[in-house]
Design a protein around this motif. Structure first.
Motif, mmCIF file in Angstrom:
data_model
loop_
_atom_site.group_PDB
_atom_site.id
_atom_site.type_symbol
_atom_site.label_atom_id
_atom_site.label_comp_id
_atom_site.label_asym_id
_atom_site.label_seq_id
_atom_site.Cartn_x
_atom_site.Cartn_y
_atom_site.Cartn_z
ATOM 1 N N CYS A 132 -14.541 8.304 -7.192
ATOM 2 C CA CYS A 132 -13.452 9.253 -6.988
ATOM 3 C C CYS A 132 -13.996 10.474 -6.251
ATOM 4 O O CYS A 132 -15.042 11.016 -6.626
ATOM 5 N N ARG A 144 -6.684 16.458 -1.735
ATOM 6 C CA ARG A 144 -6.301 15.229 -2.408
ATOM 7 C C ARG A 144 -7.525 14.641 -3.114
ATOM 8 O O ARG A 144 -8.665 15.034 -2.832
ATOM 9 N N VAL A 154 -9.244 10.928 -3.606
ATOM 10 C CA VAL A 154 -9.209 9.566 -3.084
ATOM 11 C C VAL A 154 -10.106 8.688 -3.949
ATOM 12 O O VAL A 154 -11.238 9.059 -4.263
ATOM 13 N N VAL A 158 -8.590 2.953 -2.229
ATOM 14 C CA VAL A 158 -7.815 2.099 -3.121
ATOM 15 C C VAL A 158 -6.481 2.765 -3.432
ATOM 16 O O VAL A 158 -5.434 2.140 -3.363
ATOM 17 N N TRP A 159 -6.498 4.052 -3.774
ATOM 18 C CA TRP A 159 -5.299 4.864 -3.957
ATOM 19 C C TRP A 159 -5.697 6.331 -3.943
ATOM 20 O O TRP A 159 -6.881 6.655 -3.951
ATOM 21 N N LYS A 160 -4.708 7.217 -3.911
ATOM 22 C CA LYS A 160 -5.006 8.641 -3.868
ATOM 23 C C LYS A 160 -3.878 9.420 -4.533
ATOM 24 O O LYS A 160 -2.759 8.918 -4.687
ATOM 25 N N ILE A 161 -4.196 10.652 -4.936
ATOM 26 C CA ILE A 161 -3.201 11.566 -5.496
ATOM 27 C C ILE A 161 -3.373 12.909 -4.803
ATOM 28 O O ILE A 161 -4.475 13.271 -4.389
ATOM 29 N N TYR A 172 -4.838 7.849 -15.342
ATOM 30 C CA TYR A 172 -4.293 6.910 -14.366
ATOM 31 C C TYR A 172 -4.915 5.539 -14.557
ATOM 32 O O TYR A 172 -6.066 5.416 -14.998
ATOM 33 N N ARG A 206 -6.795 0.531 -11.226
ATOM 34 C CA ARG A 206 -6.510 -0.505 -10.225
ATOM 35 C C ARG A 206 -5.318 -0.147 -9.346
ATOM 36 O O ARG A 206 -5.318 -0.429 -8.147
ATOM 37 N N THR A 207 -4.312 0.474 -9.949
ATOM 38 C CA THR A 207 -3.055 0.703 -9.240
ATOM 39 C C THR A 207 -2.775 2.163 -8.934
ATOM 40 O O THR A 207 -1.949 2.465 -8.067
ATOM 41 N N GLY A 208 -3.426 3.100 -9.647
ATOM 42 C CA GLY A 208 -3.112 4.511 -9.490
ATOM 43 C C GLY A 208 -1.873 4.939 -10.241
ATOM 44 O O GLY A 208 -1.402 6.070 -10.090
ATOM 45 N N LYS A 209 -1.338 4.048 -11.080
ATOM 46 C CA LYS A 209 -0.134 4.384 -11.837
ATOM 47 C C LYS A 209 -0.456 5.404 -12.926
ATOM 48 O O LYS A 209 -1.401 5.235 -13.686
#
Length: 438
Positions: free
Chosen positions: A143, A154, A156, A166-169, A197, A200-203
């Motif tokens: 991260c 952000r 990542v 893979v995903w980001k916020i 979170y 794997r998905t960032g959910k």
């Protein structure tokens, strides 16, 4: 947005007593300035060279011998956050990857993330960055807060094997805990929150405002530290005195459940003392009243928040002392360098004057900032401890390794820095646990 890191102290000496029972090593070729991370059969840290530049150094865990090194930088990192180690992650291909922050200047880029084989140093991928606090391991991923100096900041999440996102916020956050499937961030904002979170998905899984635990008025400018204990995350937020209003921000220590973020317990208006254990392992605190007056000292149980031992303010001696704790942290000592000090049993509060107690404390009480080349001033190396005879205020001879509450343990290995920056290690098969610095 308030963005300042945690308190870092520079320090003193710790040394190991080599035995036939436990494997040990001592690497004197380094000037280690960060904490050390261990993954698989590799240990990594950030070291300062004689010319003031930094390098990421990989060591063979079994022998302490240098495997490889590469230039490193803290460009974009706030000085109060200290010098970080590289991020090291085991991938699914039974390979250990190291992600370092290297110096780099081209156009709008001021540094670059480099993925390397942790054993050989072979470069696998590169990712330029504008500004960052540096990479952190988060479960099987890495991260990275990116563009931290820009409005487009952000976080990542990267695949360590390829560097692919893979995903980001949005926003700026720091990893406080992770396992194979989840990560918990502290969002560094005017109203800071803990957020979990799915890796794997960032959910999003849960969100807990820090002010819900400690009350309104939290300001991260004073620093913070977190540590996990069983199924909980224990966090400490330090006070910050506003230079304009002269008022201190909200501060204290609290615990949340890792499963859903619910608050387990809280102790507002207490400060963490140094040296002491990780908040999630052996927190020692001191209460502060509304007038800014300090009380006694208490060791807390990280799982329940209850007091395991304490001494009242009436037993705290006058000025000129430094705290010292034994290996089990069942006593508290007040060290006076070169002079007799005092010690108390934390369980009973009784004076230990007749028992010739010893304790571990910082040797250097006036640390100097690191003379880093081409970096912002104010960075310090991580501290080291040495053992003192409290009856004389002098260092003990032939002291063993520093206590586990300070070093922590990773896979049975305990690694610590001496006052010259050299690394010492012992494999005494202790259970994996966090140390003072994580």
């Amino acid at each position: 947005m308030a963005l300042i890191g945690a308190l870092t102290l520079a320090g003193c000496s710790g040394s190991e007593a080599a035995t036939q029972e436990y494997p040990t090593w001592h690497n004197t070729e380094l000037n280690t300035v960060s904490r050390t991370v261990v993954v698989g059969d590799v240990a990594m840290a950030t070291s300062m060279k004689p010319d003031g530049t930094l390098e990421s150094v990989a060591l063979d865990l079994a022998s302490g011998k240098r495997l490889w090194a590469s230039p490193a930088t803290v460009t974009g990192r706030l000085p109060g956050m200290g010098v970080p180690p590289p991020a090291v992650v085991e991938t699914g291909e039974k390979q250990t990857m190291a992600v370092t922050l290297d110096p780099f200047r081209r156009g709008r880029w001021y540094a670059r993330l480099v993925g390397r084989d942790a054993r050989t140093g072979a470069q696998k991928w590169v990712r330029p960055v504008h500004s960052t606090f540096g990479p952190q391991r988060c479960g099987p991923f890495v991260c990275v807060p990116e563009h931290t100096a820009l409005s487009a900041a952000r976080v990542v999440v990267l695949d360590p094997a390829t560097g692919a996102p893979v995903w980001k916020i949005p926003g700026i956050a720091e990893v406080q805990w992770s396992d194979a499937t989840r990560v918990v961030f502290l969002r560094l904002a005017r109203n800071p929150t803990l957020e979990a979170y799915d890796l794997r998905t960032g959910k999003p899984i849960w969100r807990q405002p820090v002010e819900r635990a400690l009350g309104p008025g939290v300001d991260l400018s004073g620093g913070w530290s977190f540590g996990a204990t069983s199924d909980d995350l224990v966090g400490y937020i330090a006070p910050y005195t506003n230079p304009r209003t002269k008022r201190a921000s909200t501060f204290g220590i609290f615990s949340v459940r890792l499963s859903d973020g619910a608050v387990n317990w809280m102790r507002p208006s207490v400060v963490r003392v140094y040296p002491s254990g990780n908040p999630g392992y052996a927190p020692v605190v001191r209460p502060v009243d509304q007038r800014g007056q300090y009380g006694g000292f208490a060791r807390l149980d990280a799982e329940s928040g209850r007091v395991l031992g304490q001494i009242p303010a009436s037993q705290v001696p006058g000025a000129g002392w430094w705290l010292a704790f034994p290996a089990r942290m069942d006593k508290i000592g007040f060290l006076r360098h070169g002079r007799p000090g005092t010690a108390f049993d934390l369980a009973t509060g009784r004076d230990m004057e007749d028992r010739e107690p010893k304790g571990w404390s910082f040797c250097v009480t006036d640390p100097k900032p690191l003379p880093l080349k081409d970096q912002h001033p104010g960075f310090y190396s991580v501290a080291s401890l040495c053992e003192f005879d409290l009856a004389t205020g002098k260092r003990t001879a032939n002291a063993g390794p520093p206590p586990g509450w300070f070093t922590g343990s990773q896979g049975g290995w305990r690694i610590w820095r001496d006052e010259r920056g050299g690394l010492h290690a012992v494999n005494d098969a202790t259970v994996t646990s966090p140390g003072m610095y994580g």
